[in-house]
Design a protein around this motif. Structure first.
Motif, mmCIF file in Angstrom:
data_model
loop_
_atom_site.group_PDB
_atom_site.id
_atom_site.type_symbol
_atom_site.label_atom_id
_atom_site.label_comp_id
_atom_site.label_asym_id
_atom_site.label_seq_id
_atom_site.Cartn_x
_atom_site.Cartn_y
_atom_site.Cartn_z
ATOM 1 N N MET A 9 8.672 5.356 7.330
ATOM 2 C CA MET A 9 7.709 4.846 6.525
ATOM 3 C C MET A 9 6.602 4.458 7.396
ATOM 4 O O MET A 9 6.610 3.812 8.371
ATOM 5 C CB MET A 9 8.209 3.640 5.907
ATOM 6 N N THR A 10 5.305 4.601 6.736
ATOM 7 C CA THR A 10 3.983 4.578 7.362
ATOM 8 C C THR A 10 3.662 3.162 7.002
ATOM 9 O O THR A 10 4.342 2.811 5.938
ATOM 10 C CB THR A 10 3.052 5.612 6.913
ATOM 11 N N ALA A 11 2.621 2.622 7.512
ATOM 12 C CA ALA A 11 2.191 1.315 7.157
ATOM 13 C C ALA A 11 1.517 1.285 5.779
ATOM 14 O O ALA A 11 1.811 0.313 4.902
ATOM 15 C CB ALA A 11 1.112 1.042 8.133
ATOM 16 N N PHE A 12 1.128 2.375 5.341
ATOM 17 C CA PHE A 12 0.576 2.377 3.959
ATOM 18 C C PHE A 12 1.724 2.411 2.973
ATOM 19 O O PHE A 12 1.595 1.843 1.967
ATOM 20 C CB PHE A 12 -0.285 3.830 3.911
ATOM 21 N N ASP A 13 2.782 3.161 3.186
ATOM 22 C CA ASP A 13 3.836 3.381 2.427
ATOM 23 C C ASP A 13 4.674 1.841 2.259
ATOM 24 O O ASP A 13 4.937 1.463 1.283
ATOM 25 C CB ASP A 13 4.942 4.282 2.756
ATOM 26 N N PRO B 26 6.370 -6.119 -10.118
ATOM 27 C CA PRO B 26 7.310 -4.975 -10.650
ATOM 28 C C PRO B 26 6.644 -4.226 -11.790
ATOM 29 O O PRO B 26 6.996 -3.057 -12.100
ATOM 30 C CB PRO B 26 8.521 -5.526 -10.875
ATOM 31 N N ASN B 27 5.691 -4.805 -12.410
ATOM 32 C CA ASN B 27 5.146 -4.221 -13.753
ATOM 33 C C ASN B 27 4.375 -3.007 -13.131
ATOM 34 O O ASN B 27 3.897 -2.244 -14.045
ATOM 35 C CB ASN B 27 4.424 -5.197 -14.583
ATOM 36 N N LEU B 28 3.728 -2.966 -12.026
ATOM 37 C CA LEU B 28 2.891 -1.896 -11.517
ATOM 38 C C LEU B 28 3.653 -0.504 -11.196
ATOM 39 O O LEU B 28 4.789 -0.714 -10.915
ATOM 40 C CB LEU B 28 2.278 -2.144 -10.308
ATOM 41 N N THR B 29 3.117 0.549 -11.571
ATOM 42 C CA THR B 29 3.521 1.573 -11.183
ATOM 43 C C THR B 29 3.290 2.158 -9.913
ATOM 44 O O THR B 29 2.225 1.361 -9.142
ATOM 45 C CB THR B 29 3.071 2.858 -12.374
ATOM 46 N N LYS B 30 3.954 3.152 -9.154
ATOM 47 C CA LYS B 30 3.631 3.579 -8.063
ATOM 48 C C LYS B 30 2.176 4.117 -7.672
ATOM 49 O O LYS B 30 1.599 3.914 -6.745
ATOM 50 C CB LYS B 30 4.706 4.391 -7.318
ATOM 51 N N ASP B 31 1.689 4.510 -8.673
ATOM 52 C CA ASP B 31 0.151 5.134 -8.716
ATOM 53 C C ASP B 31 -0.636 4.273 -8.733
ATOM 54 O O ASP B 31 -1.831 4.170 -7.928
ATOM 55 C CB ASP B 31 0.165 6.185 -10.008
ATOM 56 N N GLU B 32 -0.438 3.074 -9.489
ATOM 57 C CA GLU B 32 -1.381 1.926 -9.568
ATOM 58 C C GLU B 32 -1.454 1.158 -8.354
ATOM 59 O O GLU B 32 -2.458 0.824 -7.822
ATOM 60 C CB GLU B 32 -0.919 1.047 -10.619
ATOM 61 N N ALA B 33 -0.348 1.078 -7.650
ATOM 62 C CA ALA B 33 -0.285 0.347 -6.417
ATOM 63 C C ALA B 33 -0.766 1.186 -5.259
ATOM 64 O O ALA B 33 -1.795 0.581 -4.471
ATOM 65 C CB ALA B 33 1.220 0.033 -6.087
#
Length: 50
Positions: free
Chosen positions: A1-5, A16-23
């Motif tokens: 995993m990269t630092a970004f991930d 937890p209410n955030l989607t991965k795209d939003e994060a």
């Protein structure tokens, strides 16, 4: 995993209410703001030396 991930996963864990795209969007925007600040600081230093 990269630092970004890792940052994206940590953000999703905190909100937890955030989607991965939003994060991803939030982390990318934060990185861009940090990059811009670093550039401003380095450019400011160059002006004083010149």
């Amino acid at each position: 995993m990269t630092a970004f991930d890792t940052k994206v996963e940590e953000l999703i864990a905190k909100h937890p209410n955030l989607t991965k795209d939003e994060a991803i969007k939030i982390v990318t925007e934060k990185n861009n703001r940090k990059k811009q600040k670093r550039n401003e600081k380095s450019n400011k230093g160059r002006v004083n030396k010149g």
